[in-house]
Design a protein around this motif. Structure first.
Motif, mmCIF file in Angstrom:
data_model
loop_
_atom_site.group_PDB
_atom_site.id
_atom_site.type_symbol
_atom_site.label_atom_id
_atom_site.label_comp_id
_atom_site.label_asym_id
_atom_site.label_seq_id
_atom_site.Cartn_x
_atom_site.Cartn_y
_atom_site.Cartn_z
ATOM 1 N N VAL A 96 0.834 -1.205 0.000
ATOM 2 C CA VAL A 96 0.000 0.000 0.000
ATOM 3 C C VAL A 96 0.862 1.246 0.000
ATOM 4 O O VAL A 96 0.601 2.214 -0.713
ATOM 5 C CB VAL A 96 -0.955 -0.004 1.208
ATOM 6 N N ASP A 97 1.958 1.227 0.801
ATOM 7 C CA ASP A 97 2.854 2.378 0.837
ATOM 8 C C ASP A 97 3.463 2.631 -0.534
ATOM 9 O O ASP A 97 3.632 3.773 -0.955
ATOM 10 C CB ASP A 97 3.962 2.151 1.870
ATOM 11 N N GLU A 101 2.096 1.971 -3.381
ATOM 12 C CA GLU A 101 1.059 2.552 -4.222
ATOM 13 C C GLU A 101 0.864 4.034 -3.941
ATOM 14 O O GLU A 101 0.464 4.791 -4.811
ATOM 15 C CB GLU A 101 -0.259 1.808 -3.999
ATOM 16 N N TYR A 102 1.159 4.433 -2.710
ATOM 17 C CA TYR A 102 0.958 5.815 -2.312
ATOM 18 C C TYR A 102 2.226 6.652 -2.414
ATOM 19 O O TYR A 102 2.242 7.792 -1.981
ATOM 20 C CB TYR A 102 0.446 5.878 -0.866
ATOM 21 N N THR A 103 3.306 6.108 -2.969
ATOM 22 C CA THR A 103 4.593 6.800 -2.995
ATOM 23 C C THR A 103 4.904 7.312 -4.395
ATOM 24 O O THR A 103 4.663 6.625 -5.388
ATOM 25 C CB THR A 103 5.715 5.846 -2.535
ATOM 26 N N TRP A 104 5.470 8.519 -4.448
ATOM 27 C CA TRP A 104 5.880 9.062 -5.737
ATOM 28 C C TRP A 104 6.976 8.187 -6.329
ATOM 29 O O TRP A 104 7.989 7.930 -5.685
ATOM 30 C CB TRP A 104 6.414 10.491 -5.570
ATOM 31 N N LEU A 140 -3.840 4.294 -9.067
ATOM 32 C CA LEU A 140 -3.855 4.893 -7.736
ATOM 33 C C LEU A 140 -5.191 4.613 -7.067
ATOM 34 O O LEU A 140 -6.203 4.416 -7.737
ATOM 35 C CB LEU A 140 -3.635 6.399 -7.829
ATOM 36 N N PRO A 141 -5.223 4.600 -5.736
ATOM 37 C CA PRO A 141 -6.505 4.416 -5.047
ATOM 38 C C PRO A 141 -7.514 5.465 -5.496
ATOM 39 O O PRO A 141 -7.263 6.664 -5.409
ATOM 40 C CB PRO A 141 -6.139 4.587 -3.566
ATOM 41 N N ARG A 153 -1.896 13.735 -4.520
ATOM 42 C CA ARG A 153 -1.080 13.681 -3.300
ATOM 43 C C ARG A 153 -0.550 12.269 -3.112
ATOM 44 O O ARG A 153 -1.301 11.309 -3.095
ATOM 45 C CB ARG A 153 -1.912 14.080 -2.077
ATOM 46 N N LEU A 154 0.782 12.150 -2.982
ATOM 47 C CA LEU A 154 1.429 10.882 -2.672
ATOM 48 C C LEU A 154 2.534 11.126 -1.649
ATOM 49 O O LEU A 154 2.929 12.272 -1.406
ATOM 50 C CB LEU A 154 2.027 10.257 -3.939
ATOM 51 N N LYS A 155 3.044 10.041 -1.071
ATOM 52 C CA LYS A 155 4.117 10.159 -0.094
ATOM 53 C C LYS A 155 5.460 10.329 -0.791
ATOM 54 O O LYS A 155 5.697 9.775 -1.865
ATOM 55 C CB LYS A 155 4.164 8.923 0.796
ATOM 56 N N TRP A 177 3.242 13.546 3.083
ATOM 57 C CA TRP A 177 2.521 13.574 1.811
ATOM 58 C C TRP A 177 2.873 14.860 1.066
ATOM 59 O O TRP A 177 3.067 15.910 1.673
ATOM 60 C CB TRP A 177 1.024 13.515 2.051
#
Length: 424
Positions: free
Chosen positions: A28-29, A31-34, A311-312, A362-364, A371
């Motif tokens: 999940v991280d 998927e949320y990371t640049w 992305l989610p 927005r991503l980490k 973020w």
């Protein structure tokens, strides 16, 4: 082997579950990371002087003839020479002079190839549905704070976004119609929303301090609040909409105002010009404006992602100055429905005036919990798209995505050296 006792089995089960949970969390991280990229380099070959433009074109509300997803599948992949021609560009200066700069592209093979989207999902006609999902950011304490403060107004009637202390990214059709520069580009200006006046009293009695505390949220809390209201359902939105409209009517005198800055130079890729990239002009509907003075406003960085739909929720955000709400900043978000290598198709409610807005997500940051918002596209607007190359037209809302090559070019325009543009 004998049966395992519960006292032995339970810790093993917990350990396995913890490992699985950690793996899922890491996924999940990710998927949320640049993502990080090895980007190509765009280098200047030579610059030649051109005659001054006529500045005779008039803005168009809608662009037609765009080659859509199905149409683009039938086209051959561009060669390196083709890409270099499409990425070569014109520069117009404030004194009316103009130059043409040819470029070379290096390191193209190191760029991760985009995966083609073969979905044949049907799309619907774009419109503002019964309940308008746009949010008017009429309160200066939010509209002049990040991320909304990065949105600017272009004097030709479009919007744009600050991508450096003194550079604005906008749509090419806000500057050029494909044949000539628009009337007014010779005196092009960019409007930055003014900060709220500090008089010590924020209106009634105790408004000053209370509003001061709320400003610390840098605008992000307001954005989250709006997203929650959107999820509350139609009935809740309509009730809140009526309340917000009454608030706006009560505070008409507090409408945002602009601080205008002259544009020093304007750069447009040749891919936007008719006769250079017939059928693909929408892919290059972006331009960069350099301001004479840097406003004291935080800008938003550029970002590159291989697919928005992975992305989610596949959700994008952007703010602009829609024509039907004059003087007010309008924010919206929606999910991307389809995407090609260069374009994003979505149904975000929008009106003319929002063209050129910076589309962001927005991503980490890699290796961090923080973020960060980054621009991943430019809202081009309502366009008529050639669906399959046989002349059949369908209307969509279209945004130009920031690809690795476009990132390198825009970063080169901003910094003068694309070797400084290797960060994701």
């Amino acid at each position: 082997m004998g049966p395992l006792h519960l006292c032995v089995l339970l810790p093993m089960t917990v350990s396995v579950m913890a490992a699985v949970a950690a793996e899922l969390t890491a996924t999940v991280d990710d998927e949320y990371t640049w993502p990080q990229w090895n980007l190509p380099l765009v280098r200047k070959r030579r610059t030649l002087p051109l005659t001054s433009p006529n500045f005779s074109a008039h803005p168009k509300v809608e662009v037609s003839g765009t080659c859509g997803i199905e149409c683009q599948r039938a086209l051959p992949s561009p060669s390196l020479n083709d890409l270099e021609q499409l990425l070569s560009y014109e520069t117009v200066y404030e004194n009316g002079s103009r130059t043409y700069t040819s470029v070379s592209v290096q390191g193209l093979n190191e760029v991760t190839a985009w995966s083609r989207n073969d979905s044949s999902r049907s799309r619907h006609k774009r419109e503002v549905y019964g309940t308008d999902t746009r949010f008017t950011i009429s309160d200066k304490q939010f509209s002049t704070k990040y991320p909304f403060s990065t949105t600017v107004k272009i004097s030709t009637g479009c919007s744009g976004v600050l991508v450096s202390p003194k550079h604005v990214l906008t749509a090419a059709h806000c500057i050029h119609d494909g044949k000539d520069y628009l009337d007014g580009v010779q005196k092009l200006r960019v409007g930055i929303l003014k900060e709220k006046s500090r008089r010590g009293k924020g209106g009634k009695g105790k408004g000053g301090r209370g509003k001061g505390k709320k400003r610390k949220g840098d605008g992000a809390k307001e954005e989250v609040k709006q997203v929650e209201e959107k999820a509350g359902g139609r009935k809740g939105k309509e009730a809140k909409g009526r309340k917000n409209r009454s608030r706006r009517s009560a505070t008409q005198v507090e409408k945002p105002s602009f601080r205008w800055t002259r544009v020093k130079k304007t750069q447009v890729p040749k891919g936007w010009f008719k006769g250079v990239s017939d059928g693909l002009t929408a892919d290059y509907d972006y331009a960069v404006l350099e301001l004479k003075r840097a406003p004291k406003v935080k800008h938003m960085d550029l970002g590159v992602i291989p697919s928005v739909k992975k992305l989610p929720a596949g959700r994008i955000h952007f703010s602009g100055f829609d024509d039907d709400r004059p003087g007010n900043l309008v924010y919206r978000f929606c999910s991307v429905s389809e995407e090609s290598n260069d374009l994003l198709y979505q149904y975000c409610d929008a009106k003319p005036g929002s063209s050129g807005s910076g589309v962001y997500i927005r991503l980490k940051e890699p290796g961090k919990k923080k973020w960060k918002r980054k621009i991943i596209g430019v809202f081009s607007g309502h366009q008529w798209v050639d669906v399959n190359g046989n002349g059949l037209q369908q209307d969509y809302n279209v945004a130009v995505r920031i690809t690795p090559l476009k990132y390198a070019q825009i970063c080169y325009w901003v910094h003068g050296d694309s070797s400084e543009c290797q960060v994701s």
